[in-house]
Scaffold this motif. Structure first.
Motif, PDB file in Angstrom:
ATOM      1  N   ASN A   1       4.169 -25.969 -45.663  1.00 58.16           N
ATOM      2  CA  ASN A   1       2.872 -26.531 -46.036  1.00 58.16           C
ATOM      3  C   ASN A   1       2.060 -26.820 -44.769  1.00 58.16           C
ATOM      4  OD1 ASN A   1       0.798 -27.883 -47.786  1.00 58.16           O
ATOM      5  ND2 ASN A   1       2.449 -27.677 -49.291  1.00 58.16           N
ATOM      6  N   GLU A   2       0.953 -27.527 -44.943  1.00 55.74           N
ATOM      7  CA  GLU A   2      -0.003 -27.682 -43.837  1.00 55.74           C
ATOM      8  C   GLU A   2       0.562 -28.443 -42.638  1.00 55.74           C
ATOM      9  OE1 GLU A   2      -4.083 -28.510 -44.649  1.00 55.74           O
ATOM     10  OE2 GLU A   2      -4.293 -29.766 -42.876  1.00 55.74           O
TER      11      GLU A   2
ATOM     12  N   VAL B   1      -1.617 -34.551 -45.317  1.00 56.63           N
ATOM     13  CA  VAL B   1      -1.168 -33.628 -46.370  1.00 56.63           C
ATOM     14  C   VAL B   1       0.274 -33.910 -46.751  1.00 56.63           C
ATOM     15  CG1 VAL B   1      -0.706 -31.220 -46.987  1.00 56.63           C
ATOM     16  CG2 VAL B   1      -2.818 -31.810 -45.799  1.00 56.63           C
TER      17      VAL B   1
ATOM     18  N   TRP C   1      -2.290 -22.464 -40.621  1.00 51.26           N
ATOM     19  CA  TRP C   1      -2.089 -23.870 -41.008  1.00 51.26           C
ATOM     20  C   TRP C   1      -0.701 -24.134 -41.552  1.00 51.26           C
ATOM     21  CZ3 TRP C   1      -5.955 -25.737 -38.625  1.00 51.26           C
ATOM     22  CH2 TRP C   1      -7.172 -25.056 -38.595  1.00 51.26           C
ATOM     23  N   GLN C   2       0.163 -23.120 -41.491  1.00 48.76           N
ATOM     24  CA  GLN C   2       1.503 -23.312 -42.078  1.00 48.76           C
ATOM     25  C   GLN C   2       2.530 -23.844 -41.081  1.00 48.76           C
ATOM     26  OE1 GLN C   2       2.286 -19.359 -43.769  1.00 48.76           O
ATOM     27  NE2 GLN C   2       2.290 -20.294 -45.808  1.00 48.76           N
TER      28      GLN C   2
ATOM     29  N   PRO D   1       0.594 -16.532 -46.690  1.00 51.42           N
ATOM     30  CA  PRO D   1       0.401 -17.309 -45.457  1.00 51.42           C
ATOM     31  C   PRO D   1      -0.596 -18.462 -45.613  1.00 51.42           C
ATOM     32  CG  PRO D   1      -0.900 -15.318 -45.347  1.00 51.42           C
ATOM     33  CD  PRO D   1      -0.223 -15.314 -46.700  1.00 51.42           C
TER      34      PRO D   1
ATOM     35  N   THR E   1      -1.695 -22.411 -47.470  1.00 48.51           N
ATOM     36  CA  THR E   1      -1.013 -23.656 -47.874  1.00 48.51           C
ATOM     37  C   THR E   1      -1.555 -24.243 -49.185  1.00 48.51           C
ATOM     38  OG1 THR E   1      -2.507 -24.908 -46.454  1.00 48.51           O
ATOM     39  CG2 THR E   1      -0.379 -24.245 -45.509  1.00 48.51           C
TER      40      THR E   1
ATOM     41  N   HIS F   1      -6.012 -36.910 -47.866  1.00 45.62           N
ATOM     42  CA  HIS F   1      -6.382 -35.691 -47.140  1.00 45.62           C
ATOM     43  C   HIS F   1      -7.872 -35.394 -47.352  1.00 45.62           C
ATOM     44  CE1 HIS F   1      -6.260 -31.819 -45.334  1.00 45.62           C
ATOM     45  NE2 HIS F   1      -6.211 -31.123 -46.444  1.00 45.62           N
TER      46      HIS F   1
ATOM     47  N   SER G   1      -5.325 -31.957 -52.041  1.00 42.65           N
ATOM     48  CA  SER G   1      -3.882 -32.246 -52.032  1.00 42.65           C
ATOM     49  C   SER G   1      -3.173 -31.766 -53.289  1.00 42.65           C
ATOM     50  CB  SER G   1      -3.635 -33.738 -51.798  1.00 42.65           C
ATOM     51  OG  SER G   1      -3.937 -34.060 -50.453  1.00 42.65           O
TER      52      SER G   1
ATOM     53  N   HIS H   1      -2.183 -28.334 -52.543  1.00 45.86           N
ATOM     54  CA  HIS H   1      -1.064 -28.270 -51.582  1.00 45.86           C
ATOM     55  C   HIS H   1       0.272 -28.526 -52.289  1.00 45.86           C
ATOM     56  CE1 HIS H   1      -3.030 -27.814 -47.670  1.00 45.86           C
ATOM     57  NE2 HIS H   1      -4.005 -28.619 -48.091  1.00 45.86           N
TER      58      HIS H   1
ATOM     59  N   SER I   1       3.702 -26.030 -52.811  1.00 43.06           N
ATOM     60  CA  SER I   1       5.113 -26.318 -52.509  1.00 43.06           C
ATOM     61  C   SER I   1       5.984 -26.242 -53.760  1.00 43.06           C
ATOM     62  CB  SER I   1       5.248 -27.690 -51.836  1.00 43.06           C
ATOM     63  OG  SER I   1       5.073 -27.554 -50.429  1.00 43.06           O
TER      64      SER I   1
ATOM     65  N   SER J   1       6.123 -20.533 -51.247  1.00 44.37           N
ATOM     66  CA  SER J   1       5.285 -19.626 -50.452  1.00 44.37           C
ATOM     67  C   SER J   1       5.708 -18.172 -50.565  1.00 44.37           C
ATOM     68  CB  SER J   1       5.345 -20.015 -48.971  1.00 44.37           C
ATOM     69  OG  SER J   1       4.880 -21.319 -48.804  1.00 44.37           O
TER      70      SER J   1
END
Lengths: 172, 172, 172
Positions: free
Chosen positions: B90-91, B97, B149-150, C81, C83, C117, C122, C125, C129, C133
């Motif tokens: 993640n970021e 984040v 950003w990963q 790639p 997030t 954030h 968020s 994001h 997760s 990814s």
């Protein structure tokens, strides 16, 4: 995978007593990786009768596949070809853990009046995407690199079903 | 790892009509993969002291493992051998984040009076299965293929713990 | 696969001045796995214009990458790639399934007044997760090993965005 002898060609031009000579030597060399048919087929398929929503421990089958592959160092990809089931790794000791995981997942992905999918199993589809369709495990020294408390589980979210899963072993 | 043609030397001393002859045969062999002992052990283990529930950025360690492996093209499998921790991507820029992710995960997997597991950490077990035990990252030109950003994170869900994780590098 | 140096025997019977001679040449050779140039660059990049929050079916692109790689047996790693986007595998038949998955994920990861954030994405994001990814799919006989109803999806959680994803093909 094939370990063993193979035959190559050594080619040389050299001189002996004024004669130029060309040599073709057959070479038997041990070693390396001959990619033969057996190696191409290091994919193992297992069946599963999933009578109820549950986490089915498949660690034994994965270990068996790795043993059959004879791969010492590499990875094993365990893959579920269904969309209302998944693969996850979690505790192998206390069966209350996977029981609790099912309760938890049903809270995370309950039914929803907004859902439209005619099979009415959208909560199971979401659980499949949350746990994931597969895991990749490291093989080191011929053994799965798993923690003491880790087991690999086939997660059935839309029972009863006859299921299958694949284990692909990749050696380095 | 070596790609391309190479030349080896066949060397032999033999006798012919009383002459001792030394043979050097040039051998061209196409290609291959130089595998030395170091390569056999392309599994890297890292320790981690996880004092609190948090996302620990382990991108540096993964890059280090890839550099040590000398693999230019392939994949890296990052694996967590624990059942109340996971690996996610993640970021890496704004620390808010990962803070928000922890808040969000605690909403997704709260405690539940129906849970029975005696260690009382079933919410952490569920978070582990939701984030997953590992990630697979591509290596191209010796570098991890990650977005700007990963970052790669070890997710601790049941602190405090002394943890470890593995990085297995597979070259092609 | 073979690790390290090895010694082979060049063996040849040839004639010189009427003498039949047998040659045994010791050969030390490193190496083996045949790697051609094509194999070195088996990473494929695809662009995507993600106008809305949705699951974009990328199975066709992944199949194309596998076909171009000419790999018959191995794995394909599909990697995102970004997030606030992810990759998942789910049903490819009824479009109501991915629609329901989006509704479900928005319930699982809603906005939260505690989030800090600054980009205020968020929830996206967290969805990234939760889905993950990337996915790893098995290749067998030149084909992706997917179930009948499985498709591979790029999941956009923070539209509109211009996105990309990678497919790395590893042959055995």
């Amino acid at each position: 995978m094939y370990f063993g002898h193979d035959t190559g060609i050594a080619h040389s031009i050299f001189k002996l007593n004024g004669f130029e000579m060309e040599l073709h030597a057959n070479i038997r060399y041990t070693a390396h990786r001959l990619l033969c048919e057996e190696e191409l087929d290091m994919i193992f398929e297992y069946g599963l009768s999933a009578a109820r929503e549950d986490f089915y421990n498949i660690t034994r089958q994965v270990r068996e596949a790795v043993a059959k592959s004879a791969v010492k160092d590499g990875i094993a990809v365990i893959f579920c070809p269904h969309t209302t089931a998944g693969i996850t790794i979690n505790e192998n000791a206390d069966p209350d853990v996977t029981r609790d995981l099912l309760i938890g997942l049903n809270k995370v992905s309950p039914n929803n009046p907004e859902y439209r999918h005619v099979e009415e199993n959208s909560p199971a589809h979401l659980k499949a995407s949350l746990t994931g369709s597969g895991v990749t495990v490291i093989i080191d020294g011929g053994r799965l690199v798993l923690g003491t408390w880790q087991g690999i589980y086939f997660c059935e979210f839309d029972p009863p079903r006859t299921r299958k899963f694949f284990v692909k072993v990749i050696g380095v």
